[in-house]
Design a protein around this motif. Structure first.
Motif, PDB file in Angstrom:
ATOM      1  N   THR A  11     -36.139  16.296 -34.357  1.00 22.54           N
ATOM      2  CA  THR A  11     -34.706  16.539 -34.195  1.00 22.54           C
ATOM      3  C   THR A  11     -34.443  17.855 -33.476  1.00 22.54           C
ATOM      4  O   THR A  11     -33.660  17.915 -32.516  1.00 22.54           O
ATOM      5  N   ILE A  12     -35.084  18.918 -33.924  1.00 20.23           N
ATOM      6  CA  ILE A  12     -34.875  20.240 -33.324  1.00 20.23           C
ATOM      7  C   ILE A  12     -35.362  20.266 -31.885  1.00 20.23           C
ATOM      8  O   ILE A  12     -34.711  20.821 -30.992  1.00 20.23           O
ATOM      9  N   PHE A  13     -36.508  19.640 -31.640  1.00 18.24           N
ATOM     10  CA  PHE A  13     -37.057  19.606 -30.285  1.00 18.24           C
ATOM     11  C   PHE A  13     -36.103  18.893 -29.330  1.00 18.24           C
ATOM     12  O   PHE A  13     -35.865  19.356 -28.206  1.00 18.24           O
ATOM     13  N   VAL A  14     -35.549  17.772 -29.790  1.00 18.65           N
ATOM     14  CA  VAL A  14     -34.641  17.012 -28.931  1.00 18.65           C
ATOM     15  C   VAL A  14     -33.366  17.803 -28.664  1.00 18.65           C
ATOM     16  O   VAL A  14     -32.842  17.814 -27.541  1.00 18.65           O
ATOM     17  N   ILE A  15     -32.840  18.473 -29.697  1.00 23.52           N
ATOM     18  CA  ILE A  15     -31.598  19.248 -29.515  1.00 23.52           C
ATOM     19  C   ILE A  15     -31.821  20.416 -28.563  1.00 23.52           C
ATOM     20  O   ILE A  15     -31.015  20.664 -27.660  1.00 23.52           O
ATOM     21  N   ILE A  16     -32.920  21.131 -28.744  1.00 22.38           N
ATOM     22  CA  ILE A  16     -33.207  22.255 -27.854  1.00 22.38           C
ATOM     23  C   ILE A  16     -33.450  21.751 -26.427  1.00 22.38           C
ATOM     24  O   ILE A  16     -33.031  22.375 -25.455  1.00 22.38           O
ATOM     25  N   ASP A  17     -34.132  20.611 -26.316  1.00 26.02           N
ATOM     26  CA  ASP A  17     -34.369  19.973 -25.014  1.00 26.02           C
ATOM     27  C   ASP A  17     -35.004  20.941 -24.019  1.00 26.02           C
ATOM     28  O   ASP A  17     -34.377  21.333 -23.019  1.00 26.02           O
ATOM     29  N   PRO A 126     -24.832  25.481 -31.523  1.00 26.81           N
ATOM     30  CA  PRO A 126     -24.249  24.856 -32.723  1.00 26.81           C
ATOM     31  C   PRO A 126     -25.005  23.631 -33.191  1.00 26.81           C
ATOM     32  O   PRO A 126     -25.142  23.402 -34.396  1.00 26.81           O
ATOM     33  N   GLY A 127     -25.514  22.835 -32.245  1.00 27.29           N
ATOM     34  CA  GLY A 127     -26.256  21.642 -32.637  1.00 27.29           C
ATOM     35  C   GLY A 127     -27.534  21.978 -33.381  1.00 27.29           C
ATOM     36  O   GLY A 127     -27.846  21.380 -34.420  1.00 27.29           O
ATOM     37  N   ALA A 128     -28.295  22.934 -32.862  1.00 28.91           N
ATOM     38  CA  ALA A 128     -29.541  23.335 -33.511  1.00 28.91           C
ATOM     39  C   ALA A 128     -29.263  23.960 -34.879  1.00 28.91           C
ATOM     40  O   ALA A 128     -29.981  23.699 -35.853  1.00 28.91           O
ATOM     41  N   LEU A 189     -32.208  11.033 -30.617  1.00 31.87           N
ATOM     42  CA  LEU A 189     -31.357  11.923 -31.406  1.00 31.87           C
ATOM     43  C   LEU A 189     -30.180  11.159 -32.003  1.00 31.87           C
ATOM     44  O   LEU A 189     -29.796  11.404 -33.153  1.00 31.87           O
ATOM     45  N   ALA A 190     -29.597  10.230 -31.264  1.00 26.76           N
ATOM     46  CA  ALA A 190     -28.480   9.441 -31.784  1.00 26.76           C
ATOM     47  C   ALA A 190     -28.914   8.643 -33.009  1.00 26.76           C
ATOM     48  O   ALA A 190     -28.169   8.541 -33.994  1.00 26.76           O
TER      49      ALA A 190
END
Length: 217
Positions: A11-17, A126-128, A189-190
């Protein structure tokens, strides 16, 4: 706990991208050489790690102090993460981040791009932060929080690795390669966000139905 940590890292990896950060990182360091870019990347990742680790340790206490239940935050945070996944799929998030990067380049008062816009809001946005607080709610023990901080550290190391060789990655993948990977990560992520919403809704229903029973004589 291992499953939660693995899901949390994804999750964190995808958000940070990190792949999506590559062209933005190059945009905010246009005149820097390889050593200078590595220095900027290190500072950005250290600042972002400190921010996310703080919320990993104290995020739940902050929610409790504000009177927000974990179920409510899971629903709200899950919806927010779903929107980020939507933006990744349709490439809207990249446009928003590009605007932040452009402001940093154009603003002569910005002394260090490592803090803004790299650390905040491109890495520890904010997402992370929302994802970290959600994960800390699933890992309430001391061992769980230590594990969460550890996966944050791993995520920052991976992010630094991408940024350290950003120019090579950019040449190798090109626009098409980055777009394909970002869309795949957005779908993932979705799906994770829907899981957060489902768990939060179930917890809210459980809390609501249990409340009258707790007040009965």
């Amino acid at each position: 706990m291992v499953d939660i940590l693995l899901s949390g890292f994804v999750t964190i990896f995808v958000i940070i991208d990190p792949l999506g950060l590559v062209p933005l990182f190059l945009a905010v360091t246009p005149d820097a050489d390889a050593n200078e870019r590595r220095s900027v990347a290190i500072r950005a990742c250290v600042i972002a790690f400190a921010i996310l680790a703080l919320f990993a340790i104290a995020g739940m206490a902050l929610l409790q102090g504000l009177g927000i239940t974990l179920g409510a935050f899971r629903v709200a945070g899950g919806l927010f993460l779903f929107w980020i996944g939507f933006e990744l799929v349709f490439e809207r998030r990249q446009e928003r981040h590009r605007r932040s990067a452009d402001r940093a380049v154009d603003d002569p008062e910005v002394a260090d791009v490592a803090a803004f816009p790299l650390a905040i809001p491109l890495i520890a946005g904010p997402g992370a932060i929302s994802a970290v607080i959600l994960l800390s709610g699933n890992l309430p023990t001391v061992a769980g929080r230590i594990g969460l901080v550890a996966i944050l550290l791993v995520a920052m190391i991976v992010t630094f690795g991408f940024l350290a060789v950003a120019d090579r990655i950019d040449r190798f993948l090109g626009v098409t390669g980055r777009a394909v990977i970002s869309r795949l990560l957005g779908v993932l992520l979705a799906a994770l966000a829907v899981q957060f919403v489902a768990e939060g809704a179930a917890q809210l229903v459980e809390t609501t139905t249990a409340a009258p029973l707790s007040t009965s004589p």
